[in-house]
Design a protein around this motif. Sequence first.
Motif, short mmCIF file in Angstrom:
data_model
loop_
_atom_site.label_atom_id
_atom_site.label_comp_id
_atom_site.label_asym_id
_atom_site.label_seq_id
_atom_site.Cartn_x
_atom_site.Cartn_y
_atom_site.Cartn_z
N MET A 140 24.49 -11.58 -8.35
CA MET A 140 24.33 -11.90 -6.94
C MET A 140 22.83 -12.06 -6.63
O MET A 140 22.01 -11.25 -7.02
N LEU A 141 22.51 -13.11 -5.90
CA LEU A 141 21.13 -13.33 -5.50
C LEU A 141 20.83 -12.54 -4.25
O LEU A 141 21.60 -12.53 -3.30
N LYS A 142 19.70 -11.87 -4.26
CA LYS A 142 19.32 -11.05 -3.12
C LYS A 142 17.85 -11.28 -2.84
O LYS A 142 17.01 -11.12 -3.72
N LYS A 143 17.55 -11.66 -1.58
CA LYS A 143 16.14 -11.85 -1.24
C LYS A 143 15.44 -10.49 -1.23
O LYS A 143 16.07 -9.45 -1.09
N LEU A 144 14.14 -10.53 -1.37
CA LEU A 144 13.33 -9.32 -1.41
C LEU A 144 13.37 -8.61 -0.06
O LEU A 144 13.18 -9.24 0.99
N SER A 145 13.60 -7.31 -0.08
CA SER A 145 13.63 -6.55 1.18
C SER A 145 12.20 -6.31 1.66
O SER A 145 11.25 -6.33 0.88
N LEU A 146 12.07 -6.08 2.96
CA LEU A 146 10.75 -5.83 3.52
C LEU A 146 10.11 -4.60 2.90
O LEU A 146 8.90 -4.56 2.66
N LEU A 147 10.91 -3.59 2.63
CA LEU A 147 10.38 -2.37 2.02
C LEU A 147 9.84 -2.64 0.62
O LEU A 147 8.79 -2.11 0.24
N ASP A 148 10.53 -3.50 -0.14
CA ASP A 148 10.08 -3.84 -1.49
C ASP A 148 8.84 -4.74 -1.48
O ASP A 148 8.17 -4.86 -2.49
N LEU A 149 8.55 -5.37 -0.35
CA LEU A 149 7.33 -6.15 -0.23
C LEU A 149 6.20 -5.29 0.35
O LEU A 149 5.03 -5.45 -0.02
N HIS A 150 6.54 -4.37 1.21
CA HIS A 150 5.55 -3.51 1.87
C HIS A 150 4.77 -2.69 0.84
O HIS A 150 3.54 -2.64 0.88
N ALA A 151 5.47 -2.06 -0.08
CA ALA A 151 4.83 -1.18 -1.07
C ALA A 151 3.79 -1.91 -1.93
O ALA A 151 2.68 -1.41 -2.10
N PRO A 152 4.10 -3.09 -2.49
CA PRO A 152 3.06 -3.77 -3.30
C PRO A 152 1.83 -4.19 -2.50
O PRO A 152 0.71 -4.13 -3.01
N ILE A 153 2.03 -4.60 -1.25
CA ILE A 153 0.88 -4.98 -0.42
C ILE A 153 0.03 -3.74 -0.15
O ILE A 153 -1.20 -3.76 -0.28
N GLN A 154 0.70 -2.66 0.22
CA GLN A 154 0.01 -1.40 0.49
C GLN A 154 -0.75 -0.92 -0.75
O GLN A 154 -1.91 -0.52 -0.66
N ASN A 155 -0.11 -1.00 -1.91
CA ASN A 155 -0.76 -0.59 -3.17
C ASN A 155 -1.99 -1.44 -3.47
O ASN A 155 -3.02 -0.92 -3.90
N ARG A 156 -1.89 -2.75 -3.23
CA ARG A 156 -3.02 -3.64 -3.50
C ARG A 156 -4.21 -3.29 -2.59
O ARG A 156 -5.36 -3.31 -3.02
N ILE A 157 -3.92 -2.96 -1.33
CA ILE A 157 -4.99 -2.56 -0.40
C ILE A 157 -5.60 -1.24 -0.84
O ILE A 157 -6.82 -1.08 -0.84
N HIS A 158 -4.75 -0.27 -1.26
CA HIS A 158 -5.27 1.02 -1.75
C HIS A 158 -6.17 0.83 -2.96
O HIS A 158 -7.22 1.45 -3.07
N GLU A 159 -5.74 -0.03 -3.90
CA GLU A 159 -6.50 -0.24 -5.12
C GLU A 159 -7.78 -1.03 -4.89
O GLU A 159 -8.77 -0.83 -5.59
N GLY A 160 -7.76 -1.96 -3.94
CA GLY A 160 -8.86 -2.89 -3.78
C GLY A 160 -9.85 -2.59 -2.66
O GLY A 160 -10.82 -3.32 -2.50
N THR A 161 -9.59 -1.53 -1.88
CA THR A 161 -10.49 -1.19 -0.77
C THR A 161 -10.71 0.32 -0.72
O THR A 161 -10.08 1.07 -1.45
N HIS A 162 -11.56 0.73 0.19
CA HIS A 162 -11.78 2.16 0.45
C HIS A 162 -10.90 2.64 1.61
O HIS A 162 -10.97 3.80 2.00
N LEU A 163 -10.07 1.74 2.16
CA LEU A 163 -9.27 2.06 3.34
C LEU A 163 -7.92 2.67 2.97
O LEU A 163 -7.33 2.30 1.95
N GLN A 164 -7.43 3.53 3.85
CA GLN A 164 -6.05 4.00 3.75
C GLN A 164 -5.19 2.95 4.43
O GLN A 164 -5.54 2.44 5.48
N CYS A 165 -4.04 2.64 3.84
CA CYS A 165 -3.07 1.75 4.47
C CYS A 165 -1.88 2.62 4.82
O CYS A 165 -1.11 3.01 3.95
N LEU A 166 -1.76 2.98 6.09
CA LEU A 166 -0.83 4.00 6.54
C LEU A 166 0.52 3.42 6.95
O LEU A 166 0.59 2.31 7.48
N ASP A 167 1.57 4.22 6.73
CA ASP A 167 2.91 3.88 7.21
C ASP A 167 3.15 4.52 8.57
O ASP A 167 3.68 3.91 9.48
N ASP A 168 2.78 5.78 8.67
CA ASP A 168 2.98 6.56 9.88
C ASP A 168 1.61 7.03 10.33
O ASP A 168 0.97 7.82 9.64
#
Length: 136
Positions: A1-29
């Motif tokens: 079954m084909l399933k598009k990427l969930s927002l949660l599964d996209l949120h984590a990689p973007i957040q990780n890239r910001i954590h790895e590439g900057t000095h900023l915290q990328c917060l959820d809450d």
Amino acid sequence: MLKKLSLLDLHAPIQNRIHEGTHLQCLDDIPKDEPAPFCYLEFVGSTPRNTKTMFVHEYLVHVHILSEPGSSVPHYKNIQSVDEALTEYIKLPEGYELWGQTESGLISNYEEPETKERHAVLAFVFKVSYGFKVKI
């Protein structure tokens, strides 16, 4: 079954890239009195962009960047660091391919009236393929 990427599964990689590439915290809450600088993600849109041969979905994401009050120089450095961090492709879960990751520009840049913190919003578009079309 084909399933598009969930927002949660996209949120984590973007957040990780910001954590790895900057000095900023990328917060959820964000705690009520969280001191700047930090950033957070906002998912603004999600649109099918299928091609003749692939299932593709496009996601519009805003990165909100808050910087401490005072000089605009550190604020612009924070904006630049997020922009530069997201020039490297994010890593998606298995079964999904990133077909495009582009910055759409600075949407807004202003001073928060109550706290005097600087607030910028950068827009990014992520195109994700999640399968090939097959004739049966």
